[in-house]
Design an enzyme around this catalytic site. Structure first.
Site, PDB file in Angstrom:
ATOM      1  CB  ALA A  66      -0.856   1.687  -3.840  1.00  0.00           C
ATOM      2  N   GLY A 111       0.142  -0.825  -8.532  1.00  0.00           N
ATOM      3  CA  GLY A 111      -0.772   0.177  -9.074  1.00  0.00           C
ATOM      4  C   GLY A 111      -0.226   0.875 -10.312  1.00  0.00           C
ATOM      5  CD  GLU A 114      -3.544  -2.861  -9.832  1.00  0.00           C
ATOM      6  OE1 GLU A 114      -3.067  -2.101  -8.956  1.00  0.00           O
ATOM      7  OE2 GLU A 114      -4.459  -3.664  -9.597  1.00  0.00           O
ATOM      8  CD  GLU A 134      -0.133  -5.403  -6.607  1.00  0.00           C
ATOM      9  OE1 GLU A 134       0.516  -6.268  -7.239  1.00  0.00           O
ATOM     10  OE2 GLU A 134      -0.664  -4.431  -7.154  1.00  0.00           O
TER      11      GLU A 134
HETATM   12  N1  CO8 Z   1       5.269   3.298  -1.785  1.00  0.00           N
HETATM   13  C1  CO8 Z   1       5.949   4.142  -0.972  1.00  0.00           C
HETATM   14  N2  CO8 Z   1       7.266   4.412  -1.115  1.00  0.00           N
HETATM   15  C2  CO8 Z   1       7.909   3.788  -2.107  1.00  0.00           C
HETATM   16  C3  CO8 Z   1       7.276   2.902  -2.983  1.00  0.00           C
HETATM   17  C4  CO8 Z   1       5.886   2.652  -2.793  1.00  0.00           C
HETATM   18  N3  CO8 Z   1       5.171   1.847  -3.601  1.00  0.00           N
HETATM   19  N4  CO8 Z   1       8.192   2.421  -3.852  1.00  0.00           N
HETATM   20  C5  CO8 Z   1       9.354   3.025  -3.542  1.00  0.00           C
HETATM   21  N5  CO8 Z   1       9.195   3.853  -2.494  1.00  0.00           N
HETATM   22  C6  CO8 Z   1      10.203   4.697  -1.850  1.00  0.00           C
HETATM   23  C7  CO8 Z   1      11.171   3.878  -1.013  1.00  0.00           C
HETATM   24  O1  CO8 Z   1      10.620   3.594   0.257  1.00  0.00           O
HETATM   25  C8  CO8 Z   1      12.352   4.808  -0.969  1.00  0.00           C
HETATM   26  O2  CO8 Z   1      12.099   5.809  -0.018  1.00  0.00           O
HETATM   27  P1  CO8 Z   1      13.313   6.293   0.978  1.00  0.00           P
HETATM   28  O3  CO8 Z   1      14.315   6.929   0.025  1.00  0.00           O
HETATM   29  O4  CO8 Z   1      12.645   7.268   1.877  1.00  0.00           O
HETATM   30  O5  CO8 Z   1      13.844   5.063   1.618  1.00  0.00           O
HETATM   31  C9  CO8 Z   1      12.344   5.474  -2.327  1.00  0.00           C
HETATM   32  O6  CO8 Z   1      11.022   5.295  -2.841  1.00  0.00           O
HETATM   33  C10 CO8 Z   1      13.306   4.862  -3.305  1.00  0.00           C
HETATM   34  O7  CO8 Z   1      13.051   3.477  -3.362  1.00  0.00           O
HETATM   35  P2  CO8 Z   1      14.178   2.361  -3.098  1.00  0.00           P
HETATM   36  O8  CO8 Z   1      15.265   2.906  -2.246  1.00  0.00           O
HETATM   37  O9  CO8 Z   1      13.465   1.127  -2.628  1.00  0.00           O
HETATM   38  O10 CO8 Z   1      14.736   2.180  -4.588  1.00  0.00           O
HETATM   39  P3  CO8 Z   1      15.411   0.877  -5.192  1.00  0.00           P
HETATM   40  O11 CO8 Z   1      15.970   1.287  -6.506  1.00  0.00           O
HETATM   41  O12 CO8 Z   1      16.301   0.229  -4.216  1.00  0.00           O
HETATM   42  O13 CO8 Z   1      14.180  -0.136  -5.459  1.00  0.00           O
HETATM   43  C11 CO8 Z   1      11.979  -0.736  -6.195  1.00  0.00           C
HETATM   44  C12 CO8 Z   1      13.187   0.199  -6.384  1.00  0.00           C
HETATM   45  C13 CO8 Z   1      12.362  -2.174  -6.580  1.00  0.00           C
HETATM   46  C14 CO8 Z   1      10.878  -0.235  -7.130  1.00  0.00           C
HETATM   47  C15 CO8 Z   1      11.520  -0.703  -4.711  1.00  0.00           C
HETATM   48  O14 CO8 Z   1      11.367   0.650  -4.320  1.00  0.00           O
HETATM   49  C16 CO8 Z   1      10.209  -1.386  -4.476  1.00  0.00           C
HETATM   50  O15 CO8 Z   1      10.148  -2.608  -4.440  1.00  0.00           O
HETATM   51  N6  CO8 Z   1       9.127  -0.595  -4.275  1.00  0.00           N
HETATM   52  C17 CO8 Z   1       7.831  -1.137  -3.950  1.00  0.00           C
HETATM   53  C18 CO8 Z   1       7.158  -1.694  -5.164  1.00  0.00           C
HETATM   54  C19 CO8 Z   1       5.828  -2.315  -4.817  1.00  0.00           C
HETATM   55  O16 CO8 Z   1       5.741  -3.230  -4.020  1.00  0.00           O
HETATM   56  N7  CO8 Z   1       4.747  -1.804  -5.425  1.00  0.00           N
HETATM   57  C20 CO8 Z   1       3.413  -2.305  -5.199  1.00  0.00           C
HETATM   58  C21 CO8 Z   1       2.751  -1.539  -4.106  1.00  0.00           C
HETATM   59  S1  CO8 Z   1       1.180  -2.245  -3.680  1.00  0.00           S
HETATM   60  C22 CO8 Z   1       0.135  -1.665  -4.866  1.00  0.00           C
HETATM   61  O17 CO8 Z   1       0.513  -0.965  -5.755  1.00  0.00           O
HETATM   62  C23 CO8 Z   1      -1.278  -2.076  -4.725  1.00  0.00           C
HETATM   63  C24 CO8 Z   1      -2.189  -1.252  -5.627  1.00  0.00           C
HETATM   64  C25 CO8 Z   1      -3.615  -1.528  -5.332  1.00  0.00           C
HETATM   65  C26 CO8 Z   1      -3.978  -1.010  -3.963  1.00  0.00           C
HETATM   66  C27 CO8 Z   1      -5.434  -1.211  -3.758  1.00  0.00           C
HETATM   67  C28 CO8 Z   1      -5.945  -0.387  -2.595  1.00  0.00           C
HETATM   68  C29 CO8 Z   1      -6.020  -1.132  -1.325  1.00  0.00           C
END
Ligand code: CO8
Length: 260
Positions: A66, A111, A114, A134
């Site tokens: 998400a 997500g 999921e 998460e």
């Molecule tokens: N949301 C928003 N932006 C994101 C997300 C995300 N989930 N993942 C990556 N991005 C963005 C980064 O912020 C970055 O943006 P910017 O270039 O502007 O800084 C860009 O994508 C590239 O990402 P990274 O620079 O971080 O790339 P890396 O190769 O260094 O890392 C990763 C890749 C490991 C995937 C890292 O981006 C990461 O950890 N992302 C988050 C993953 C995460 O935690 N996902 C779970 C989110 S929570 C969720 O999904 C809950 C679902 C259920 C919700 C229920 C409703 C309430």
């Protein structure tokens, strides 16, 4: 209406749906979730589509979860609504009535994992990383991940993945049954299309009932689920495709299923 965050392509009876926000690793914001809902309903009602492939744009990510920008400002009410909306969209995918293949081309996190689990089948690129991180954000999966993960890989493994938040590689995901198959990244879409081509000629009504029998049957007591299966079996016996399939076998030729 066109989509801002999705690409929808058709190749005969196979539809390829790509989440297209590569700058944020295809994170699902509310607008993308809403577009997914529209696209999935469109595909459900299009009899010309028999199999769907879902993937992510770019080389790096399937869906990185998400959109955390939206999660960061959620309130109790909006968080609940968001979770319910996501659960609804994934439920539509799971019960589309035609096979949906997740072609996991990279990160399938939160997500994204999921959504992949809501698909009928999952093929992962060898470099894919899959998990439910998460916990690192102080939250829990909210698109029914706790439930689908435990059903797919068992309670112990689900608890480990969700509590640690540590993603696993594709080979491990295959070993524990989280994905059906792992292929070299360069061959992912070819393999997904091959699998779709193998399914596309199957009898659509029988496929719909198989998905229904397994999805709904798993939620029922065993004896009740067997009665449900028998009812679907009886229904499929009324189809032209059943007559064609059995006749083709007896006539030693390949069946041609028309979906009736
Ligand atoms: N949301 C928003 N932006 C994101 C997300 C995300 N989930 N993942 C990556 N991005 C963005 C980064 O912020 C970055 O943006 P910017 O270039 O502007 O800084 C860009 O994508 C590239 O990402 P990274 O620079 O971080 O790339 P890396 O190769 O260094 O890392 C990763 C890749 C490991 C995937 C890292 O981006 C990461 O950890 N992302 C988050 C993953 C995460 O935690 N996902 C779970 C989110 S929570 C969720 O999904 C809950 C679902 C259920 C919700 C229920 C409703 C309430």
């Amino acid at each position: 209406m066109p989509f801002d965050n999705l690409l929808l392509e058709r190749d005969g009876a196979v539809a390829i749906l790509t989440v297209n926000r590569p700058k944020v690793l295809n994170a699902l914001n509310a607008a993308t979730l809403d577009e997914l809902r529209r696209a999935v309903l469109e595909l459900k009602h299009d009899d010309g589509v028999r199999v769907v492939i879902v993937t992510g744009a770019g080389e790096k990510s399937f869906i990185a979860g998400a959109d955390i920008n939206e999660l960061a400002v959620q309130t109790p009410t909006s968080g609940r609504e968001h979770a319910l909306r996501g659960q609804h969209v994934l439920d539509l995918i799971e019960n589309l009535g035609k096979p949906v293949i997740a072609a996991i081309n990279g990160y399938a996190l939160g997500g994204g994992c999921e959504l992949a689990m809501a698909c009928t089948l999952r093929i992962a690129a060898d470099a894919a990383r899959i998990g439910q991180p998460e916990i690192n954000l102080g939250i829990l999966p909210g698109y029914a991940g706790t439930q689908r993960l435990a059903r797919l890989v068992g309670k112990g493994r689900a608890l480990e993945l969700v509590l640690t938040g540590a993603p696993i590689g594709a080979a491990e995901a295959e070993r524990i049954g989280l994905v059906n198959r792992v292929v070299p990244a360069a061959e992912l879409m070819t393999e997904a299309r091959k699998l779709a081509a193998a399914l596309v000629t199957n009898a659509p009504i029988a496929m719909r009932y198989i998905i229904n029998a397994i999805n709904k049957g798993l939620e029922m007591p065993f004896a009740e689920a067997c009665v449900f299966e028998a009812t679907l079996f009886g229904l499929v016996a009324s189809t032209d495709d059943m007559r064609e399939g059995t006749r083709a076998f007896l006539e030693k030729r390949k069946a041609v299923f028309k979906g009736g």
